[in-house]
Design a protein around this motif. Structure first.
Motif, PDB file in Angstrom:
ATOM      1  N   VAL A  44       0.920  -1.128  -0.094  1.00 43.72           N
ATOM      2  CA  VAL A  44       0.128   0.000   0.112  1.00 43.72           C
ATOM      3  C   VAL A  44       0.982   1.291  -0.113  1.00 43.72           C
ATOM      4  CG1 VAL A  44      -1.861   1.336   1.240  1.00 43.72           C
ATOM      5  CG2 VAL A  44      -1.739  -1.276   1.306  1.00 43.72           C
ATOM      6  N   GLY A  45       0.921   2.022  -0.957  1.00 49.11           N
ATOM      7  CA  GLY A  45       1.660   3.304  -1.291  1.00 49.11           C
ATOM      8  C   GLY A  45       0.805   4.405  -1.183  1.00 49.11           C
ATOM      9  N   GLY A  46       1.425   5.351  -1.786  1.00 47.28           N
ATOM     10  CA  GLY A  46       0.842   6.798  -1.799  1.00 47.28           C
ATOM     11  C   GLY A  46       0.419   7.373  -0.423  1.00 47.28           C
ATOM     12  N   MET A  47       0.764   6.947   0.595  1.00 52.98           N
ATOM     13  CA  MET A  47       0.034   7.511   1.878  1.00 52.98           C
ATOM     14  C   MET A  47       0.952   8.752   2.132  1.00 52.98           C
ATOM     15  SD  MET A  47      -0.798   4.152   3.995  1.00 52.98           S
ATOM     16  CE  MET A  47       0.512   3.135   3.720  1.00 52.98           C
ATOM     17  N   SER A  48       0.427  10.120   2.203  1.00 55.64           N
ATOM     18  CA  SER A  48       1.246  10.858   2.592  1.00 55.64           C
ATOM     19  C   SER A  48       0.825  11.800   3.829  1.00 55.64           C
ATOM     20  CB  SER A  48       1.203  12.267   1.311  1.00 55.64           C
ATOM     21  OG  SER A  48       1.666  13.291   1.716  1.00 55.64           O
ATOM     22  N   VAL A  49       1.454  11.893   4.862  1.00 52.76           N
ATOM     23  CA  VAL A  49       1.090  12.405   6.092  1.00 52.76           C
ATOM     24  C   VAL A  49       2.224  13.330   6.527  1.00 52.76           C
ATOM     25  CG1 VAL A  49      -0.073  10.350   7.066  1.00 52.76           C
ATOM     26  CG2 VAL A  49       2.466  10.659   7.435  1.00 52.76           C
ATOM     27  N   TRP A  50       1.469  14.483   7.276  1.00 49.41           N
ATOM     28  CA  TRP A  50       2.514  15.474   7.892  1.00 49.41           C
ATOM     29  C   TRP A  50       2.825  15.396   9.410  1.00 49.41           C
ATOM     30  CZ3 TRP A  50       4.942  19.371   5.419  1.00 49.41           C
ATOM     31  CH2 TRP A  50       4.336  19.595   3.896  1.00 49.41           C
ATOM     32  N   SER A  51       3.877  15.557   9.570  1.00 50.48           N
ATOM     33  CA  SER A  51       4.263  15.533  11.146  1.00 50.48           C
ATOM     34  C   SER A  51       5.094  16.694  11.582  1.00 50.48           C
ATOM     35  CB  SER A  51       5.242  14.418  11.399  1.00 50.48           C
ATOM     36  OG  SER A  51       5.069  13.832  12.780  1.00 50.48           O
ATOM     37  N   LEU A  52       5.565  16.955  12.710  1.00 50.23           N
ATOM     38  CA  LEU A  52       6.456  17.765  13.159  1.00 50.23           C
ATOM     39  C   LEU A  52       7.864  17.165  13.744  1.00 50.23           C
ATOM     40  CD1 LEU A  52       3.948  20.292  14.890  1.00 50.23           C
ATOM     41  CD2 LEU A  52       5.247  20.777  12.770  1.00 50.23           C
ATOM     42  N   CYS A  53       8.867  17.787  13.071  1.00 55.29           N
ATOM     43  CA  CYS A  53       9.963  17.305  13.693  1.00 55.29           C
ATOM     44  C   CYS A  53      10.199  17.952  15.106  1.00 55.29           C
ATOM     45  CB  CYS A  53      11.121  18.064  13.076  1.00 55.29           C
ATOM     46  SG  CYS A  53      13.010  18.259  13.763  1.00 55.29           S
ATOM     47  N   GLN A  89      11.631  -6.591  -4.452  1.00 52.98           N
ATOM     48  CA  GLN A  89      10.426  -6.201  -4.981  1.00 52.98           C
ATOM     49  C   GLN A  89       9.585  -5.214  -4.243  1.00 52.98           C
ATOM     50  OE1 GLN A  89       8.338 -10.174  -4.768  1.00 52.98           O
ATOM     51  NE2 GLN A  89       8.752 -10.760  -6.744  1.00 52.98           N
ATOM     52  N   PHE A  90       9.573  -5.150  -2.844  1.00 50.79           N
ATOM     53  CA  PHE A  90       9.190  -4.225  -2.075  1.00 50.79           C
ATOM     54  C   PHE A  90       9.853  -2.861  -2.235  1.00 50.79           C
ATOM     55  CE2 PHE A  90       9.260  -1.593   1.828  1.00 50.79           C
ATOM     56  CZ  PHE A  90       7.915  -1.301   1.948  1.00 50.79           C
ATOM     57  N   GLN A 134      10.001   2.435  -4.198  1.00 53.40           N
ATOM     58  CA  GLN A 134      10.555   3.710  -5.101  1.00 53.40           C
ATOM     59  C   GLN A 134       9.612   4.428  -5.954  1.00 53.40           C
ATOM     60  OE1 GLN A 134      14.330   1.639  -6.188  1.00 53.40           O
ATOM     61  NE2 GLN A 134      15.230   3.031  -5.296  1.00 53.40           N
ATOM     62  N   TRP A 135       8.945   3.328  -6.796  1.00 53.97           N
ATOM     63  CA  TRP A 135       7.717   3.741  -7.632  1.00 53.97           C
ATOM     64  C   TRP A 135       6.928   4.409  -7.044  1.00 53.97           C
ATOM     65  CZ3 TRP A 135       2.595   2.769  -8.276  1.00 53.97           C
ATOM     66  CH2 TRP A 135       2.275   3.008  -9.508  1.00 53.97           C
ATOM     67  N   ASN A 136       6.413   4.390  -5.789  1.00 57.29           N
ATOM     68  CA  ASN A 136       5.253   4.987  -5.286  1.00 57.29           C
ATOM     69  C   ASN A 136       5.782   6.276  -4.730  1.00 57.29           C
ATOM     70  OD1 ASN A 136       2.715   3.463  -4.775  1.00 57.29           O
ATOM     71  ND2 ASN A 136       4.053   2.029  -3.826  1.00 57.29           N
ATOM     72  N   ALA A 137       7.071   6.563  -4.166  1.00 56.60           N
ATOM     73  CA  ALA A 137       7.631   7.729  -3.958  1.00 56.60           C
ATOM     74  C   ALA A 137       8.063   8.645  -5.258  1.00 56.60           C
ATOM     75  CB  ALA A 137       8.985   7.340  -3.288  1.00 56.60           C
ATOM     76  N   ALA A 138       8.072   7.955  -6.447  1.00 60.88           N
ATOM     77  CA  ALA A 138       8.455   9.060  -7.473  1.00 60.88           C
ATOM     78  C   ALA A 138       7.566  10.005  -8.131  1.00 60.88           C
ATOM     79  CB  ALA A 138       8.625   7.888  -8.608  1.00 60.88           C
TER      80      ALA A 138
END
Length: 210
Positions: free
Chosen positions: A89-98, A200-201, A206-210
C-alpha cells in the motif's frame, strides 16, 4: 493473526497496544497565550489587524494536529486461498512535526506485508500512518512505530515499511537544501531474509515515492 478467524470478517477492537501513545490533551488557552507572547517577542502586535484571533487559530490547529483519530479497530478479512502474495500500500502522505525544530515534515509512506489466509482492510494503513504522524516526531521512530503496529496486526514479522521525508528543518533552515529527501526502511521477517521479496518491495516503494 495469532487467533483463528471466526468468519469472513474479523474486527480487532481496542486490544492492540499503541506504542508511543501521547499523554495529555492540548491546553488551547495556554497555547494561545504563549503564541501571543511569541508575537510580542518577535516585535509584533497581537492586537493589530491581521493578527487578531491568530493565537486562537494557532492553538486550535495544535489541538487538532495532536489529536488524530486513534486506531481503535483494525478489520481483517478471511481469504483462505491467499498465501505468499505480496501486498503493498503506497501513496500515503502524512504531515508530522520535527521534534528538534518544531518544523513540518512531509512523509510519504509505503507499507507491505505477506498475507496468510487473511488480508488487512486497506484504509487502516492510512489511519495508522496518520496516528503516529500526529505528534512531535522523528522520521526514524515513525517508521518503526508504523512497522511495529502492523506487525501486531498481522501477528507476524513479515512487514516492510518505507518512508520518504521532506524536512523543512533541512529545506528552509540550516543548509537550506530544498531538494533533500530522507529515506528510512524497516524490513522484518521474510522481507529481511528473502532478497527477492526485499527487492520487490523496495522497487515498489521507489515507484510510489517517485
Amino acid at each position: 493473526m495469532t487467533t483463528p478467524l471466526a468468519g469472513p470478517e474479523t474486527t480487532l477492537g481496542g486490544a492492540l497496544p499503541i506504542p508511543g501513545q501521547r499523554a495529555a490533551a492540548v491546553d488551547t488557552a495556554q497555547v494561545a497565550g504563549l503564541i501571543s507572547q511569541l508575537l510580542i517577542a518577535l516585535g509584533e502586535d497581537p492586537t493589530r489587524d491581521g493578527l487578531i484571533g491568530t493565537p486562537d487559530r494557532v492553538a486550535a490547529w495544535w489541538a487538532d494536529f495532536m489529536s488524530p483519530d486513534d486506531v481503535t479497530a483494525v478489520t481483517c478479512f478471511s481469504e483462505s486461498q491467499l498465501s505468499d502474495q505480496l501486498v503493498i500500500v503506497g501513496g500515503m502522505s502524512v504531515w508530522s512535526l520535527c521534534e528538534h525544530h518544531m518544523l513540518p515534515m512531509n512523509l510519504q509512506v509505503t507499507a507491505g506485508y505477506v498475507p496468510d489466509g487473511e488480508v488487512v482492510g486497506l484504509s487502516k494503513f492510512g489511519r495508522i500512518a496518520e496516528h503516529f504522524a500526529g505528534r512531535l516526531q522523528v522520521q526514524e521512530r515513525f517508521t518503526e512505530q508504523v512497522a511495529e503496529y502492523l506487525t501486531s496486526v498481522i501477528g507476524r514479522k513479515d512487514v516492510a515499511v518505507a518512508v520518504r521525508g521532506v524536512h523543512l528543518c533541512m529545506s528552509m533552515r540550516g543548509v537550506r537544501m530544498e531538494p533533500a529527501r530522507t529515506t528510512t526502511l524497516h524490513t522484518g521477517g521474510r522481507f529481511a531474509t528473502d532478497p527477492l521479496l526485499n527487492q520487490q518491495f523496495f522497487a515498489a516503494a521507489q515507484w510510489n515515492a517517485a
